[in-house]
Design a protein around this motif. Structure first.
Motif, PDB file in Angstrom:
ATOM      1  N   ASP A  48       0.821  -1.219   0.000  1.00  0.00           N
ATOM      2  CA  ASP A  48       0.000   0.000   0.000  1.00  0.00           C
ATOM      3  C   ASP A  48       0.849   1.261   0.000  1.00  0.00           C
ATOM      4  OD1 ASP A  48      -2.222  -1.584   0.034  1.00  0.00           O
ATOM      5  OD2 ASP A  48      -2.581  -1.394   2.202  1.00  0.00           O
ATOM      6  N   GLU A  49       2.096   1.147   0.441  1.00  0.00           N
ATOM      7  CA  GLU A  49       2.993   2.302   0.468  1.00  0.00           C
ATOM      8  C   GLU A  49       3.874   2.361  -0.781  1.00  0.00           C
ATOM      9  OE1 GLU A  49       5.197   2.250   4.200  1.00  0.00           O
ATOM     10  OE2 GLU A  49       3.596   1.051   5.089  1.00  0.00           O
ATOM     11  N   ASN A  50       3.604   1.464  -1.732  1.00  0.00           N
ATOM     12  CA  ASN A  50       4.418   1.355  -2.952  1.00  0.00           C
ATOM     13  C   ASN A  50       5.892   1.117  -2.632  1.00  0.00           C
ATOM     14  OD1 ASN A  50       2.261   1.794  -4.808  1.00  0.00           O
ATOM     15  ND2 ASN A  50       2.374   3.988  -4.392  1.00  0.00           N
ATOM     16  N   MET A  51       6.148   0.343  -1.569  1.00  0.00           N
ATOM     17  CA  MET A  51       7.521   0.051  -1.148  1.00  0.00           C
ATOM     18  C   MET A  51       7.818  -1.447  -1.186  1.00  0.00           C
ATOM     19  SD  MET A  51       9.158   2.838  -0.503  1.00  0.00           S
ATOM     20  CE  MET A  51      10.528   2.303   0.515  1.00  0.00           C
ATOM     21  N   ALA A  52       6.913  -2.226  -1.763  1.00  0.00           N
ATOM     22  CA  ALA A  52       7.124  -3.678  -1.854  1.00  0.00           C
ATOM     23  C   ALA A  52       7.888  -3.996  -3.134  1.00  0.00           C
ATOM     24  CB  ALA A  52       5.790  -4.412  -1.840  1.00  0.00           C
ATOM     25  N   GLY A  53       9.018  -4.661  -2.989  1.00  0.00           N
ATOM     26  CA  GLY A  53       9.855  -4.974  -4.139  1.00  0.00           C
ATOM     27  C   GLY A  53       9.425  -6.241  -4.864  1.00  0.00           C
ATOM     28  N   GLU A  54       9.774  -6.323  -6.133  1.00  0.00           N
ATOM     29  CA  GLU A  54       9.456  -7.488  -6.956  1.00  0.00           C
ATOM     30  C   GLU A  54      10.649  -8.442  -7.018  1.00  0.00           C
ATOM     31  OE1 GLU A  54       6.652  -8.451  -8.443  1.00  0.00           O
ATOM     32  OE2 GLU A  54       5.608  -6.758  -7.510  1.00  0.00           O
ATOM     33  N   TRP A  55      10.329  -9.721  -7.097  1.00  0.00           N
ATOM     34  CA  TRP A  55      11.351 -10.763  -7.220  1.00  0.00           C
ATOM     35  C   TRP A  55      11.539 -11.152  -8.681  1.00  0.00           C
ATOM     36  CZ3 TRP A  55      14.060 -12.388  -2.980  1.00  0.00           C
ATOM     37  CH2 TRP A  55      13.517 -12.103  -1.717  1.00  0.00           C
ATOM     38  N   ASN A  56      12.770 -11.342  -9.087  1.00  0.00           N
ATOM     39  CA  ASN A  56      13.082 -11.884 -10.409  1.00  0.00           C
ATOM     40  C   ASN A  56      13.427 -13.364 -10.289  1.00  0.00           C
ATOM     41  OD1 ASN A  56      12.696  -9.649 -12.004  1.00  0.00           O
ATOM     42  ND2 ASN A  56      14.848  -9.044 -12.048  1.00  0.00           N
ATOM     43  N   TYR A  57      12.987 -14.144 -11.255  1.00  0.00           N
ATOM     44  CA  TYR A  57      13.350 -15.560 -11.341  1.00  0.00           C
ATOM     45  C   TYR A  57      14.457 -15.668 -12.383  1.00  0.00           C
ATOM     46  CZ  TYR A  57      12.831 -20.591 -12.164  1.00  0.00           C
ATOM     47  OH  TYR A  57      13.051 -21.942 -12.288  1.00  0.00           O
ATOM     48  N   THR A  58      15.688 -15.924 -11.924  1.00  0.00           N
ATOM     49  CA  THR A  58      16.832 -15.799 -12.817  1.00  0.00           C
ATOM     50  C   THR A  58      18.008 -16.640 -12.346  1.00  0.00           C
ATOM     51  OG1 THR A  58      18.437 -14.186 -13.685  1.00  0.00           O
ATOM     52  CG2 THR A  58      17.567 -13.769 -11.502  1.00  0.00           C
ATOM     53  N   ALA A  59      18.936 -16.886 -13.256  1.00  0.00           N
ATOM     54  CA  ALA A  59      20.206 -17.538 -12.900  1.00  0.00           C
ATOM     55  C   ALA A  59      21.271 -16.496 -12.585  1.00  0.00           C
ATOM     56  CB  ALA A  59      20.679 -18.431 -14.044  1.00  0.00           C
ATOM     57  N   GLY A  60      20.933 -15.217 -12.754  1.00  0.00           N
ATOM     58  CA  GLY A  60      21.871 -14.151 -12.427  1.00  0.00           C
ATOM     59  C   GLY A  60      22.689 -13.700 -13.626  1.00  0.00           C
ATOM     60  N   LYS A  61      23.423 -12.606 -13.432  1.00  0.00           N
ATOM     61  CA  LYS A  61      24.255 -12.061 -14.505  1.00  0.00           C
ATOM     62  C   LYS A  61      25.439 -12.957 -14.806  1.00  0.00           C
ATOM     63  CE  LYS A  61      23.112  -7.304 -13.169  1.00  0.00           C
ATOM     64  NZ  LYS A  61      23.655  -6.031 -12.629  1.00  0.00           N
ATOM     65  N   TRP A  62      25.956 -13.645 -13.790  1.00  0.00           N
ATOM     66  CA  TRP A  62      27.038 -14.625 -13.984  1.00  0.00           C
ATOM     67  C   TRP A  62      26.670 -15.869 -13.176  1.00  0.00           C
ATOM     68  CZ3 TRP A  62      27.984  -9.577 -12.332  1.00  0.00           C
ATOM     69  CH2 TRP A  62      27.991  -9.392 -10.958  1.00  0.00           C
TER      70      TRP A  62
END
Length: 417
Positions: A48-62
């Motif tokens: 509600d405070e627009n402070m909730a972060g999103e998760w990425n599903y990834t293997a990463g940059k390296w």
């Protein structure tokens, strides 16, 4: 015929190994393969405070394996909360193993990489920083002062931080953190399958009052001499010692040529410290033959101490969760395990982190090389040093005060206890 050429001890050993892993009980294991989202609930905490972060599903940059994915924080200055449920666990009479891998791709300045085990029933959509937990474990980094592994245990509704310092890894590669709690109330903390700390719940957390305390009724005997050195009664003050002045006229001082005694008064040279003056006289010290040592009150049984044979027990573990505040995003979690078998945990770490760590390190070094090459291309060949200095002072991407503000925000956002 070929069986005769085999080691006769191989088959019994093989079946014994199978039995060990077959008897290991895995309460929860998550490698974030297909379908992982059905097992995890993203919290609405701070939404509600627009402070909730999103998760990425990834293997990463390296990475060492592009198919080995985890979940990664993806937005700066955000709160993150996600959890998964498993069948209730009572670790009484069992070893409890809590393990996961974490990687800070963002070269973390201030933030956590810890996870939590929670008990009872919670509303996973409301899981957040105020939600009670049973165990909080993992690395925490903030500036130069905080670079340690948290191990916080909840006992009788109070959170207790481990008293020992356990340094954490601070690079940008994947590392495995393992917390092992045994039925004899001993524990071990491993990083990358190497033991970094071990001890007892009794001594390394203040879960219970101490077994022994200093006797509050004890008094130091009147004849107890605790002075290790005393003035030498044979030492005498030299004659004329008190007549030595603190300061003497400066032998290099010269009367100014224009000095007029009638108008300016009698000229006196300035003074300087007297090198012969040694301060007030004190007799030298000698060893006290009556010295008995430092007096300490005797230890007695603490009347407030009551042992708890179930000190290590968490009777209703039911959730694993990640709850973080991150100034800079990029932290990745993977290969989470809650089990009762140490060897299985070590085997899992080797099958995942151990198999990929060398390739991941090579990929990281290649990425760093490319980054440095790109930065060198962007730097002007002939730059005005003074102009660059001015530019740095006014147009820098992040000032010292900004960094301090970020660190303070992190400390305000999360109370580890």
């Amino acid at each position: 015929m070929a069986l005769h050429n085999k080691n006769p001890n191989f088959l019994p050993l093989f079946f014994a190994t199978l039995f060990v892993f077959a008897s290991a009980e895995v309460f929860f294991e998550e490698r974030f393969e297909d379908g992982w989202e059905s097992r995890w609930v993203k919290s609405d905490w701070k939404k509600d405070e627009n402070m909730a972060g999103e998760w990425n599903y990834t293997a990463g940059k390296w990475n060492g394996d592009a198919n080995d994915k985890g979940i990664q924080t993806s937005e700066d200055y955000r709160f993150y909360a996600i959890s998964a449920e498993f069948p209730p666990v009572n670790n009484k009479g069992k070893t409890l193993v809590f393990q996961f891998s974490v990687k800070h791709e963002q070269k973390l300045d201030c933030g956590g990489g810890y996870m939590k085990l929670l008990s009872g029933d919670i509303d996973q959509k409301k899981f957040g920083g105020e939600t009670p937990y049973s165990i909080m474990f993992g690395p925490d980094i903030c500036g130069y002062s905080t670079k340690k592994v948290h191990a916080i245990l909840t006992y009788n509704g109070t959170n207790h931080l481990i008293k020992k310092e356990v340094p954490c890894e601070t690079d940008q590669l994947t590392h495995v953190y393992t917390f092992i709690l045994h039925p004899d109330a001993t524990y071990s903390i491993l990083i990358d399958n190497v033991e970094k700390q071990t001890g007892s719940l009794y001594s390394d957390w203040d879960l219970l009052p101490p077994k022994k305390i200093k006797d509050p009724e004890a008094k130091k005997p009147e004849d107890w001499d605790d002075k290790e050195y005393i003035p030498d009664p044979e030492d005498k003050k030299p004659e004329g010692y008190d007549d030595i002045p603190k300061e003497i006229p400066d032998p290099d001082a010269k009367k100014p040529e224009d000095w007029d005694d009638e108008e300016d008064g009698e000229w006196t040279p300035s003074t300087i410290p007297n090198p012969e003056y040694k301060g007030p006289w004190k007799p030298k010290k000698i060893k006290n033959s009556n010295y008995k040592g430092k007096w300490n009150a005797p230890m007695i049984d603490n009347p407030d101490f009551k042992d708890d044979p179930d000190l290590y027990v968490f009777p209703n573990l039911k959730y694993v969760g990640i709850e973080l505040w991150q100034v800079k995003s990029g932290t990745m979690f993977d290969n989470i395990l809650v089990a009762d078998d140490v060897e299985y945990a070590k085997k899992l770490a080797e099958e995942t982190w151990g198999k990929n760590k060398d390739a991941e390190k090579a990929a990281f070094e290649e990425a760093e090389k490319k980054r440095e090459e790109e930065e060198s291309k962007d730097d002007p060949v002939d730059s005005d040093v003074e102009e660059d200095d001015d530019s740095d002072a006014t147009d820098g991407t992040e000032s010292d005060s900004d960094v301090k503000s970020d660190a303070e925000s992190e400390e305000d956002a999360h109370d580890e206890l």
